[in-house]
Design an enzyme around this catalytic site. Structure first.
Site, PDB file in Angstrom:
ATOM      1  N   ARG A 393       0.810  -1.226   0.000  1.00 38.03           N
ATOM      2  CA  ARG A 393       0.000   0.000   0.000  1.00 38.03           C
ATOM      3  C   ARG A 393       0.846   1.282   0.000  1.00 38.03           C
ATOM      4  O   ARG A 393       2.052   1.268   0.172  1.00 38.03           O
ATOM      5  CB  ARG A 393      -0.983   0.015   1.182  1.00 38.03           C
ATOM      6  CG  ARG A 393      -2.057  -1.045   1.109  1.00 38.03           C
ATOM      7  CD  ARG A 393      -3.140  -0.782   2.158  1.00 38.03           C
ATOM      8  NE  ARG A 393      -4.193  -1.803   2.103  1.00 38.03           N
ATOM      9  CZ  ARG A 393      -5.259  -1.795   2.887  1.00 38.03           C
ATOM     10  NH1 ARG A 393      -5.431  -0.847   3.784  1.00 38.03           N
ATOM     11  NH2 ARG A 393      -6.169  -2.744   2.780  1.00 38.03           N
ATOM     12  N   ASN A 429       1.748  -6.261  -2.235  1.00 44.18           N
ATOM     13  CA  ASN A 429       0.318  -6.416  -1.985  1.00 44.18           C
ATOM     14  C   ASN A 429      -0.378  -5.063  -2.112  1.00 44.18           C
ATOM     15  O   ASN A 429       0.058  -4.074  -1.519  1.00 44.18           O
ATOM     16  CB  ASN A 429       0.086  -6.976  -0.583  1.00 44.18           C
ATOM     17  CG  ASN A 429      -1.386  -7.040  -0.221  1.00 44.18           C
ATOM     18  OD1 ASN A 429      -2.139  -7.811  -0.808  1.00 44.18           O
ATOM     19  ND2 ASN A 429      -1.807  -6.233   0.750  1.00 44.18           N
ATOM     20  N   GLU A 430      -1.434  -5.032  -2.916  1.00 45.97           N
ATOM     21  CA  GLU A 430      -2.280  -3.840  -3.035  1.00 45.97           C
ATOM     22  C   GLU A 430      -1.468  -2.594  -3.366  1.00 45.97           C
ATOM     23  O   GLU A 430      -1.654  -1.528  -2.763  1.00 45.97           O
ATOM     24  CB  GLU A 430      -3.116  -3.657  -1.759  1.00 45.97           C
ATOM     25  CG  GLU A 430      -4.056  -4.833  -1.526  1.00 45.97           C
ATOM     26  CD  GLU A 430      -4.880  -4.724  -0.253  1.00 45.97           C
ATOM     27  OE1 GLU A 430      -4.635  -3.789   0.537  1.00 45.97           O
ATOM     28  OE2 GLU A 430      -5.750  -5.587  -0.043  1.00 45.97           O
ATOM     29  N   ASN A 431      -0.565  -2.732  -4.330  1.00 42.62           N
ATOM     30  CA  ASN A 431       0.275  -1.600  -4.722  1.00 42.62           C
ATOM     31  C   ASN A 431      -0.465  -0.583  -5.566  1.00 42.62           C
ATOM     32  O   ASN A 431       0.108   0.424  -5.986  1.00 42.62           O
ATOM     33  CB  ASN A 431       1.515  -2.107  -5.455  1.00 42.62           C
ATOM     34  CG  ASN A 431       2.311  -3.086  -4.615  1.00 42.62           C
ATOM     35  OD1 ASN A 431       2.267  -4.288  -4.865  1.00 42.62           O
ATOM     36  ND2 ASN A 431       2.998  -2.595  -3.604  1.00 42.62           N
ATOM     37  N   ARG A 468      -0.619  -9.415  -5.516  1.00 45.59           N
ATOM     38  CA  ARG A 468      -2.061  -9.421  -5.349  1.00 45.59           C
ATOM     39  C   ARG A 468      -2.610  -8.003  -5.474  1.00 45.59           C
ATOM     40  O   ARG A 468      -2.065  -7.063  -4.890  1.00 45.59           O
ATOM     41  CB  ARG A 468      -2.455  -9.999  -3.981  1.00 45.59           C
ATOM     42  CG  ARG A 468      -3.974 -10.051  -3.848  1.00 45.59           C
ATOM     43  CD  ARG A 468      -4.489 -10.255  -2.445  1.00 45.59           C
ATOM     44  NE  ARG A 468      -5.912  -9.897  -2.438  1.00 45.59           N
ATOM     45  CZ  ARG A 468      -6.366  -8.669  -2.194  1.00 45.59           C
ATOM     46  NH1 ARG A 468      -5.538  -7.692  -1.907  1.00 45.59           N
ATOM     47  NH2 ARG A 468      -7.671  -8.416  -2.237  1.00 45.59           N
TER      48      ARG A 468
END
Length: 829
Positions: A393, A429-431, A468
């Site tokens: 994030r 994750n969730e970039n 992801r």
């Protein structure tokens, strides 16, 4: 729990053998667990940690606390309902008694992980700094120890060497992971710290690359080594013994080596008809390496490896050793009740055994590199691994940020290179989630993702890369997991299959990580769909910005649902039966195995807890655990839904559904001793695979018992509950009673009733426990009976307390309702 422990027993031997392997691997290594002091907050400088003071004098402040490692300074406050968790520095100090068995040997400190920025001092000399809370790192303190022992100040320490460590988890936009991440970024020495003695010349890294041909008839092994050689010693001798899983010698080799710091290929050989590693038969080979230095000293090191071949078929299933394997997965955070990130070896082992007993063959280690013990357990238990870089994030920072990410990815791959369980290195994750920086440039994120992808493949060509939820980078990595949250963050769970099959066609290699539903443990529902009629369908099932909020946005289960275990079980049941019908599905991983702390969810029924786990934060299984077992476990099991549902309700004569989860072919239900017939299991008959009975209910007490058979094995389960037909009015009264006492620990139950004393069994009011007197509440645990502030589950709530040999008064309060009190003493029951 009895049959669950029976399921776990078969894995205990493997875990026991693991301990032997680990002890051989680091035979001159000692865990530094005792004799530590801790100070929460900062010092003016390291001198304040070592200066001579007289106890009780003004100079003795600030006061230090005695602690044991591993230790996390967010062990409690991460789930404190009344404040933000502490983000800042903390100091640790101890004194080392050193005795190196090697002449001219080196003294190392091996950190298995420390959060998040760490400074290491020997007396007042800083010997190392490290940024990153999850990768392993090593500090050579030999020269600093020599310098200290020669100094006049050493005399007052009487042969011991003072060691001070400063850990800091302060918010920093130029550090990964982002503080926008949906998990606590803990601080402290929360993994094991090891004192390691090695010879002047020692093995630093041993990489083993096993491969096997398509038919499994021939295996090849390549062994590479890197050495620690600060004194630049000359040629040495390396003796290798390779043994098969039964301990039989496969090969012996002796090589003369020129010690280098960089990795060098040492040996390649073939193995005929190798035993293949798989979740059902995790066959591990061993390499024993003995290094003979020019000065005659010897170092022994042991590593394990396994032969396996895997393929993600394009737009198709996952293949292991030439056969399809449906990946049945979950996720794991390093987080536990009362300890935060400071999980002990026993805690980790217990959790991994529970995961294996659930029937799991795959795990995503979220969202960072995890303890080496976790990886060793995955190897020995047979659990395939997706391990992840902590780029999570916020966006993309500057060069300091990128340097940390490169280093941590390199460390993760190098340190866990030999584990046959690992099949995927995840780059993040969730970039696609912005927020830490004014700039959010997709092209720059793509460029850095490409750089990390190339780095991962350069370091390890035998495994795949993944991310992801970052659709604009999905073409960069080998395996992609999109956002599919049908039935929770958007849409209905009946849309799951269509959404999944769409993505299977869209990306070459698909794996569904993250799906599930929150549940407030002990909360159950007669009708979990009563408030879900307005949820739209056909508008996508991805998680969108704001969907995790409890207000605003479109109708969705995460906002409008009751957060009951009942709904969670139904959603899981639907997904699992659908997964059996998708021949091209590689597999999925349920989010998450265990409830965990997060700063982003202060308004959840348990404040600051993500409650999607199938076990509570202290590893007590919720009902959903047994739904997974009924589909995934090979061990015969049966479980009646509702073990934590003491009172059901409805009109007299109403037919209520009794659900039984089992992997047995048939089951028979008995109600108050009377058989209600047998049912055959059919996984396509939702819910509970057809093992459900409709019972006409009346006011009174019920005892249910089920008998199920799988082959020659019979398993049973039973529950008891009261059925209430009286209807309640508006909540009006709170009451408290002690329901259990064990030693000095008492369990107290709060109940909410209407003005006539009828329990309000659907009440979800927020309540707060308080205590005055000699005792102490067992709160800040983030569990259904370990939080002083929480939502009621079916009109009740539990709290535990230590009486501490005295008298206490417990209170319960809720807005708009009179408070209640209970007087307890150490002798009361």
């Amino acid at each position: 729990m009895k049959h669950l422990l029976h399921h776990m027993a078969k894995y205990l031997l493997a875990a026991g053998m693991l301990l032997v392997t680990l002890s051989l691997r680091a035979q001159q290594s000692t865990r530094l667990t005792g004799g530590w002091e801790f100070l929460k907050g900062d010092l003016g400088g390291v001198w304040e940690a070592v200066r001579p003071v007289t106890a009780g004098s003004p100079e003795s402040v600030p006061l230090w606390d005695s602690v044991a490692l591993p230790h996390c300074f967010n062990a409690r406050d991460a789930v404190d309902p009344d404040q933000n968790y502490y983000e800042g520095p903390g100091w640790y100090r101890t004194q080392l008694q050193l005795k190196n068995p090697y002449k001219n040997g080196r003294i190392l400190l091996h950190f298995e992980g420390a959060g998040q920025k760490t400074n290491v001092y020997v007396y007042t000399q800083e010997v190392a700094t490290h940024t990153g809370g999850y990768d392993e790192w090593t500090v050579d303190i030999t020269d600093a120890v020599k310098a200290f022992t020669k100094s006049p100040d050493s005399k007052r320490f009487k042969g011991r060497v003072p060691l001070e460590i400063r850990c800091d988890n302060s918010r920093d936009l130029q550090m990964i992971p982002s503080d926008m991440s949906d998990f606590t970024v803990h601080g402290g020495l929360y993994r094991y710290l090891n004192l390691v003695y090695v010879p002047a010349l020692s093995l630093d890294e041993v990489h083993i690359l096993p491969r096997v041909d398509a038919g499994g008839s021939t295996g090849t092994v390549q062994i590479s080594t890197a050495f620690r050689n600060p004194d630049h010693l000359g040629e040495a001798v390396l003796r290798l013994k390779i043994k098969d899983p039964q301990g039989k010698m496969v090969r012996e080799e002796e090589r003369r080596v020129q010690p280098q710091g960089e990795m060098q290929k040492l040996l390649s050989f073939t193995v005929n008809k190798p035993q293949l590693w798989s979740p059902s038969d995790p066959a591990l080979y061993t390499v024993e390496a003995v290094l003979l230095s020019p000065d005659g000293t010897q170092q022994t090191r042991q590593e394990t490896f396994g032969f396996r071949q895997f393929t993600f078929m394009e737009h198709g299933p996952f293949m292991l050793n030439g056969k399809r394997l449906l990946l049945r997965g979950t996720h794991r955070h390093q987080d536990g009740a009362g300890v935060g990130a400071a999980e002990t070896e026993a805690m980790i082992r217990r959790e991994m055994l529970l995961i294996k007993a659930m029937g799991v063959n795959f795990i995503r280690l979220a969202h960072y590199q995890q303890s080496p013990l976790v990886l060793h357990l995955c190897d020995s238990l047979g659990i395939l691994v997706w391990e992840e870089l902590a780029w999570c994030r916020g966006g993309l920072g500057g060069e300091t940020y990128k340097t940390q990410a490169r280093r941590m990815l390199t460390n993760m791959i190098n340190q866990h290179y030999n584990h046959p369980a690992v099949i995927i290195w995840s780059l993040g994750n969730e970039n696609d989630w912005p927020g830490d920086f004014a700039e959010f440039d997709r092209q720059k994120i793509r460029a850095f993702m490409k750089e990390l992808n190339d780095l991962a493949h350069r370091l390890d060509s035998s495994r795949l890369t993944a991310i992801r939820r970052c659709d604009f980078c999905k073409d960069i990595v080998d395996v992609y997991s999109p956002s599919i949250w049908a039935g929770w963050y958007s849409g209905r769970y009946t849309e799951y299959r269509d959404a999944t099959e769409k993505w299977i066609r869209q990306v070459p290699r698909f794996l569904h990580a993250e799906w599930g539903a929150d549940s407030h443990a002990r909360r159950h529902a007669e009708d979990p769909y009563a408030r879900l009629g307005g949820i739209p369908t056909g508008q996508g099932v991805a998680e969108k910005a704001g969907d995790a909020a409890l207000s605003g946005g479109k109708a969705r289960a995460s906002r409008d649902g009751d957060w009951s275990e009942t709904y969670q079980c139904d959603l899981i049941d639907w997904y699992l039966q659908e997964q059996e019908r998708m021949p091209d599905l590689t597999g999925s991983a349920y989010w998450i195995f265990k409830d965990f702390a997060t700063p982003l969810r202060p308004d959840n029924p348990l404040p600051y807890v993500n409650q999607k786990g199938v076990v509570e934060r202290d590893l007590r299984p919720k009902e959903a655990y047994y739904v997974f077992q009924s589909y995934w476990s090979d061990q015969p099991m049966v479980h009646i839904y509702g073990h934590t549902w003491p009172t059901r309700w409805g009109a007299a004569g109403k037919k209520e559904t009794v659900k039984v989860y089992s992997n047995c072919a048939e089951a028979e239900l008995f109600v108050n001793g009377r058989s209600y017939g047998r049912k055959k299991r059919d996984s396509h008959d939702f819910p509970a695979a057809g093992l459900r009975w409709e019972l006409p209910m009346q006011e009174g007490d019920y005892t249910l018992r089920v008998v199920a058979r799988k082959g020659r094995v019979t398993v049973t389960d039973s529950i008891a509950f009261h059925y209430q037909t009286a209807q309640w009015g508006s909540p009006a009264r709170l009451s408290l009673r002690q329901v259990n006492s064990s030693g000095d620990t008492a369990t107290v139950e709060a109940t909410l009733t209407d003005s006539h004393g009828i329990p309000c069994l659907d009440a979800r009011n927020v309540v707060r426990f308080g205590l005055t007197g000699d005792g102490v509440l067992l709160d800040d645990l983030g569990t259904s009976d370990g939080s002083r502030k929480l939502e009621l589950y079916n009109g009740r709530a539990l709290i535990r307390m230590k009486k501490q040999g005295g008298r206490s008064v417990i209170s319960i309060s809720s807005r708009g309702i009179p408070s209640a009190f209970l007087d307890l003493s150490s002798g009361s029951r």
